[in-house]
Structures are given as structure tokens and as C-alpha cells.
Design an enzyme around this catalytic site. Structure first.
Site, PDB file in Angstrom:
ATOM      1  N   ASP A  21     -12.445   7.188  76.528  1.00 35.86           N
ATOM      2  CA  ASP A  21     -11.340   7.548  77.428  1.00 35.86           C
ATOM      3  C   ASP A  21     -11.663   8.804  78.233  1.00 35.86           C
ATOM      4  O   ASP A  21     -12.392   9.682  77.766  1.00 35.86           O
ATOM      5  CB  ASP A  21     -10.062   7.754  76.594  1.00 35.86           C
ATOM      6  CG  ASP A  21      -8.801   7.698  77.442  1.00 35.86           C
ATOM      7  OD1 ASP A  21      -8.877   7.281  78.610  1.00 35.86           O
ATOM      8  OD2 ASP A  21      -7.736   8.088  76.923  1.00 35.86           O
ATOM      9  N   GLY A  22     -11.101   8.873  79.429  1.00 36.10           N
ATOM     10  CA  GLY A  22     -11.195  10.098  80.236  1.00 36.10           C
ATOM     11  C   GLY A  22     -12.058   9.967  81.487  1.00 36.10           C
ATOM     12  O   GLY A  22     -12.304  10.968  82.168  1.00 36.10           O
ATOM     13  N   ASN A  23     -12.485   8.761  81.813  1.00 36.56           N
ATOM     14  CA  ASN A  23     -13.321   8.565  83.012  1.00 36.56           C
ATOM     15  C   ASN A  23     -12.599   9.004  84.283  1.00 36.56           C
ATOM     16  O   ASN A  23     -13.186   9.653  85.152  1.00 36.56           O
ATOM     17  CB  ASN A  23     -13.687   7.084  83.183  1.00 36.56           C
ATOM     18  CG  ASN A  23     -14.569   6.566  82.089  1.00 36.56           C
ATOM     19  OD1 ASN A  23     -15.106   7.337  81.308  1.00 36.56           O
ATOM     20  ND2 ASN A  23     -14.717   5.252  82.021  1.00 36.56           N
ATOM     21  N   TRP A  26     -12.208  12.776  84.528  1.00 37.85           N
ATOM     22  CA  TRP A  26     -13.533  13.382  84.771  1.00 37.85           C
ATOM     23  C   TRP A  26     -13.856  13.339  86.265  1.00 37.85           C
ATOM     24  O   TRP A  26     -14.303  14.323  86.847  1.00 37.85           O
ATOM     25  CB  TRP A  26     -14.588  12.609  83.972  1.00 37.85           C
ATOM     26  CG  TRP A  26     -15.969  13.179  84.019  1.00 37.85           C
ATOM     27  CD1 TRP A  26     -16.520  14.073  83.140  1.00 37.85           C
ATOM     28  CD2 TRP A  26     -16.989  12.880  84.990  1.00 37.85           C
ATOM     29  NE1 TRP A  26     -17.817  14.357  83.508  1.00 37.85           N
ATOM     30  CE2 TRP A  26     -18.124  13.633  84.642  1.00 37.85           C
ATOM     31  CE3 TRP A  26     -17.054  12.054  86.110  1.00 37.85           C
ATOM     32  CZ2 TRP A  26     -19.317  13.592  85.359  1.00 37.85           C
ATOM     33  CZ3 TRP A  26     -18.234  12.004  86.848  1.00 37.85           C
ATOM     34  CH2 TRP A  26     -19.355  12.765  86.468  1.00 37.85           C
ATOM     35  N   HIS A  38     -15.832   5.868  86.070  1.00 37.12           N
ATOM     36  CA  HIS A  38     -16.201   4.681  85.279  1.00 37.12           C
ATOM     37  C   HIS A  38     -17.713   4.445  85.363  1.00 37.12           C
ATOM     38  O   HIS A  38     -18.350   4.102  84.370  1.00 37.12           O
ATOM     39  CB  HIS A  38     -15.454   3.440  85.773  1.00 37.12           C
ATOM     40  CG  HIS A  38     -13.961   3.533  85.604  1.00 37.12           C
ATOM     41  ND1 HIS A  38     -13.377   3.951  84.430  1.00 37.12           N
ATOM     42  CD2 HIS A  38     -12.939   3.269  86.451  1.00 37.12           C
ATOM     43  CE1 HIS A  38     -12.050   3.936  84.575  1.00 37.12           C
ATOM     44  NE2 HIS A  38     -11.764   3.528  85.789  1.00 37.12           N
ATOM     45  N   SER A  66      -8.627  -2.746  77.998  1.00 37.42           N
ATOM     46  CA  SER A  66      -7.527  -3.209  77.145  1.00 37.42           C
ATOM     47  C   SER A  66      -6.669  -4.235  77.884  1.00 37.42           C
ATOM     48  O   SER A  66      -6.711  -4.329  79.117  1.00 37.42           O
ATOM     49  CB  SER A  66      -6.650  -2.018  76.741  1.00 37.42           C
ATOM     50  OG  SER A  66      -5.912  -1.539  77.853  1.00 37.42           O
ATOM     51  N   ARG A  72      -3.583  -1.989  85.822  1.00 28.43           N
ATOM     52  CA  ARG A  72      -4.049  -0.950  86.766  1.00 28.43           C
ATOM     53  C   ARG A  72      -4.160  -1.529  88.175  1.00 28.43           C
ATOM     54  O   ARG A  72      -4.157  -2.751  88.352  1.00 28.43           O
ATOM     55  CB  ARG A  72      -5.406  -0.413  86.291  1.00 28.43           C
ATOM     56  CG  ARG A  72      -5.267   0.370  85.002  1.00 28.43           C
ATOM     57  CD  ARG A  72      -6.478   1.219  84.720  1.00 28.43           C
ATOM     58  NE  ARG A  72      -6.283   1.970  83.493  1.00 28.43           N
ATOM     59  CZ  ARG A  72      -7.086   2.926  83.058  1.00 28.43           C
ATOM     60  NH1 ARG A  72      -8.172   3.233  83.745  1.00 28.43           N
ATOM     61  NH2 ARG A  72      -6.821   3.557  81.937  1.00 28.43           N
ATOM     62  N   LEU A 132     -28.719  -3.358  65.604  1.00 24.63           N
ATOM     63  CA  LEU A 132     -27.326  -2.926  65.842  1.00 24.63           C
ATOM     64  C   LEU A 132     -26.475  -4.081  66.368  1.00 24.63           C
ATOM     65  O   LEU A 132     -26.888  -4.830  67.253  1.00 24.63           O
ATOM     66  CB  LEU A 132     -27.331  -1.781  66.871  1.00 24.63           C
ATOM     67  CG  LEU A 132     -25.965  -1.291  67.352  1.00 24.63           C
ATOM     68  CD1 LEU A 132     -25.232  -0.522  66.247  1.00 24.63           C
ATOM     69  CD2 LEU A 132     -26.106  -0.387  68.583  1.00 24.63           C
ATOM     70  N   SER A 197      -3.616   3.371  71.142  1.00 26.05           N
ATOM     71  CA  SER A 197      -3.558   2.496  72.321  1.00 26.05           C
ATOM     72  C   SER A 197      -3.912   1.028  72.023  1.00 26.05           C
ATOM     73  O   SER A 197      -4.724   0.418  72.728  1.00 26.05           O
ATOM     74  CB  SER A 197      -4.461   3.044  73.438  1.00 26.05           C
ATOM     75  OG  SER A 197      -4.085   4.349  73.787  1.00 26.05           O
TER      76      SER A 197
HETATM   77  C1  IPE Z   1      -7.534   2.862  76.207  1.00 23.23           C
HETATM   78  O1  IPE Z   1      -7.547   3.825  77.223  1.00 23.23           O
HETATM   79  C2  IPE Z   1      -8.322   1.662  76.618  1.00 23.23           C
HETATM   80  C3  IPE Z   1      -9.753   1.879  76.848  1.00 23.23           C
HETATM   81  C4  IPE Z   1     -10.417   2.982  76.644  1.00 23.23           C
HETATM   82  C5  IPE Z   1     -10.459   0.730  77.343  1.00 23.23           C
HETATM   83  P1  IPE Z   1      -6.317   3.995  78.216  1.00 23.23           P
HETATM   84  O2  IPE Z   1      -6.636   5.161  79.049  1.00 23.23           O
HETATM   85  O3  IPE Z   1      -6.028   2.730  78.905  1.00 23.23           O
HETATM   86  O4  IPE Z   1      -5.133   4.319  77.194  1.00 23.23           O
HETATM   87  P2  IPE Z   1      -3.671   4.893  77.425  1.00 23.23           P
HETATM   88  O5  IPE Z   1      -2.935   3.902  78.252  1.00 23.23           O
HETATM   89  O6  IPE Z   1      -3.782   6.206  78.118  1.00 23.23           O
HETATM   90  O7  IPE Z   1      -3.109   5.034  76.057  1.00 23.23           O
HETATM   91  C1  IPE Z   2     -11.245   5.039  80.161  1.00 21.29           C
HETATM   92  O1  IPE Z   2     -10.996   6.015  81.106  1.00 21.29           O
HETATM   93  C2  IPE Z   2     -11.744   3.751  80.753  1.00 21.29           C
HETATM   94  C3  IPE Z   2     -10.791   2.648  80.739  1.00 21.29           C
HETATM   95  C4  IPE Z   2      -9.600   2.699  80.237  1.00 21.29           C
HETATM   96  C5  IPE Z   2     -11.224   1.405  81.321  1.00 21.29           C
HETATM   97  P1  IPE Z   2      -9.636   6.077  81.910  1.00 21.29           P
HETATM   98  O2  IPE Z   2      -9.780   5.281  83.139  1.00 21.29           O
HETATM   99  O3  IPE Z   2      -8.501   5.725  81.049  1.00 21.29           O
HETATM  100  O4  IPE Z   2      -9.588   7.616  82.284  1.00 21.29           O
HETATM  101  P2  IPE Z   2      -8.317   8.567  82.271  1.00 21.29           P
HETATM  102  O5  IPE Z   2      -7.695   8.447  80.921  1.00 21.29           O
HETATM  103  O6  IPE Z   2      -7.415   8.092  83.346  1.00 21.29           O
HETATM  104  O7  IPE Z   2      -8.870   9.919  82.524  1.00 21.29           O
HETATM  105 MG    MG Z   3      -7.298   6.782  79.842  1.00 21.34          MG
END
Ligand code: IPE
Ligand code: IPE
Ligand code: MG
Length: 248
Positions: A21-23, A26, A38, A66, A72, A132, A197
């Protein structure tokens, strides 16, 4: 001492699960489009796969997309699908070379046909690998998975091929997409969010959770080592007392 040397190789988790998470954040921090984040996330995933293979971790499950992520904006969803196809095109040979077996969990029927075909192709060509096991959760949610399991079990009960009295938590597992895979001992979530999540709700029942502020594109081998070292300091009691564990 380097971090990797601090890992006790006799007590490695056999299964690590990661919520990458966090792309988006970032990229935003750099004034860039979320999609750039991403793309950069792929590098981090590559490092983690490599480190897991080097450590001889048996199973690595990564949450890539997910069920809720379908909600999105269309451009983001199609960019994510594009990145998936591109990465599989680019990395399938490397997976084969490194004896890594790819499988997928999730509602892959929802994927566009080109994405699904590319995924199935890599799954097929890596199916003989014995190193793996890389499990990608794609169009996955745990409530979807548990509901599917309940549906299949109900059909078997209705057809009387299963006796309701014989159902227990051990054989219920066979209806889950992770059938045959040990539950993760360690679950890592990046980006500071402290929630699950809809990820592996059944399987995480006794998993050690590790949360880090690091955003996924900055995650690295060293960050994985830190998580494993932290995991190895924990006492896993499974409902028992510390004294009982010491008596063993
Ligand atoms: C969870 O991340 C799903 C993945 C990393 C693929 P999200 O960024 O979608 O989660 P929420 O909605 O903030 O909980
Ligand atoms: C995780 O990063 C990747 C996916 C959920 C596909 P996010 O896209 O959720 O990044 P944030 O949480 O918005 O920073
Ligand atoms: Mg996220």
C-alpha cells in the site's frame, strides 16, 4: 551487523503475506500522477520476491488488486491492469529461471480477457517450479472468498455428499482459494494504514501483523529483513501462557 545476518534462518516464516500500500501517496508526494507510483511499486515487488527466494521462504502472497479497487477511476484501473500485463511479459522468464511458481487467488473471471490470458499463461509455464510459491491476490477479497466457499459447501450439503456434522475448521479450509497453503505467519502492510482491507480474513486468524510507515515503492530487501527480525522477536502463544511455551 548487516540486517540479513540478524535473521535466524532456522525460524523463518514459511508464508509471508503483504498488503502493498501507498503507491498513490508516494507519487503525489513527488507531484506525480498516482499511476507513476504503481509503476514504481513493481520495483519494490521485484526486490521482495528476490529476497524471499534467496531466504528460501516457501510462500509469498501479495495483494495486488482488491475487489474494492474495481471502484477506482477507470484510468487507474486500466493502468493497473496494464502494469500487470507488462510485468508478466517482462518477468515470466525470470520467474522460470529462478524456479518460482506463480498462482493467483481472487475472482479472476472479472479480469479483462487479455489480462486473464497473460496471467494464466505465466501460471502454466511456472507450474512445475519447486522453489518460491508466489501467490498474487488479484480481484481478491476475503468476503468474496468466504462466500464462495460457503456456496460450494452448501451445494455439497444439499447434494448430501457432505455430512453437516463432519464440517469443521480444518476441512472448511479446503473450500478456500488458499487450499493447501499454510496460513501466513507474518503479514506486512506498508504506508502506515493499520487495517486488513478484506485480505485473508480467515487465514490471518493467528498471523503476526507488522505495520510500517514506509510507502510501498520505497519498500526493499532491507525493509523485509526488518519485518522478519521483528517477527522473530515475538512470542506466538496461540492462546496458551508464556509458561506453557517455556515448559515445552
Ligand atoms: C488494499 O489497499 C488493496 C491492495 C493493496 C491491493 P487499498 O489502498 O485499496 O486499501 P484501503 O481501501 O485504503 O483500505
Ligand atoms: C496500493 O497503493 C496499490 C493498490 C491498491 C492497487 P494505493 O494505490 O492504495 O496507494 P495509496 O494508498 O492511495 O497511497
Ligand atoms: Mg491504498
Amino acid at each position: 551487523m548487516s540486517l540479513v545476518k540478524q535473521i535466524d534462518t532456522a525460524r523463518l516464516p514459511s508464508h509471508i503475506a503483504i498488503i502493498m500500500d501507498g503507491n498513490g501517496r508516494w507519487a503525489r508526494q513527488r507531484g506525480m500522477d498516482r499511476i507513476f507510483g504503481h509503476q514504481q511499486g513493481v520495483r519494490a515487488l521485484r526486490e521482495v520476491i528476490e529476497a524471499s527466494a534467496e531466504l528460501k521462504i516457501r510462500f509469498l502472497t501479495v495483494y495486488a488488486f482488491s475487489t474494492e479497487n474495481w471502484g477506482r477511476p477507470d484510468e487507474e484501473v486500466s493502468a493497473l491492469m496494464g502494469i500487470m500485463v507488462q510485468s508478466l511479459n517482462k518477468e515470466t522468464d525470470t520467474l522460470v529461471k529462478n524456479n518460482i511458481r506463480l498462482t493467483a487467488i481472487g475472482d479472476t473471471e472479472r479480469l479483462a480477457s487479455d489480462v486473464k490470458e497473460r496471467l494464466m499463461e505465466t501460471i502454466n509455464v511456472t507450474s512445475g517450479a519447486t522453489g518460491l510459491n508466489l501467490i498474487v491476490a488479484m480481484s481478491y477479497s476475503s468476503r468474496w472468498e468466504i462466500t464462495e466457499a460457503a456456496k460450494r459447501l452448501s451445494a455439497e450439503l444439499a447434494g448430501r455428499s457432505v455430512n453437516p456434522d463432519s464440517v469443521n475448521e480444518f476441512n472448511f479450509e479446503k473450500y478456500l482459494t488458499t487450499h493447501g497453503v499454510p496460513d501466513p505467519e507474518l503479514m506486512i502492510r506498508t504506508s502506515g494504514e493499520m487495517r486488513i482491507s478484506n485480505f485473508l480474513l480467515w487465514q490471518l486468524a493467528y498471523t503476526e501483523l507488522y505495520f510500517t510507515e514506509i510507502l510501498w515503492p520505497d519498500f526493499s530487501k532491507e525493509e523485509l529483513y526488518k519485518a522478519i527480525i521483528d517477527f522473530q522477536k515475538r512470542e506466538r502463544r496461540f492462546g496458551k501462557t508464556s509458561e506453557q511455551l517455556l515448559d515445552k
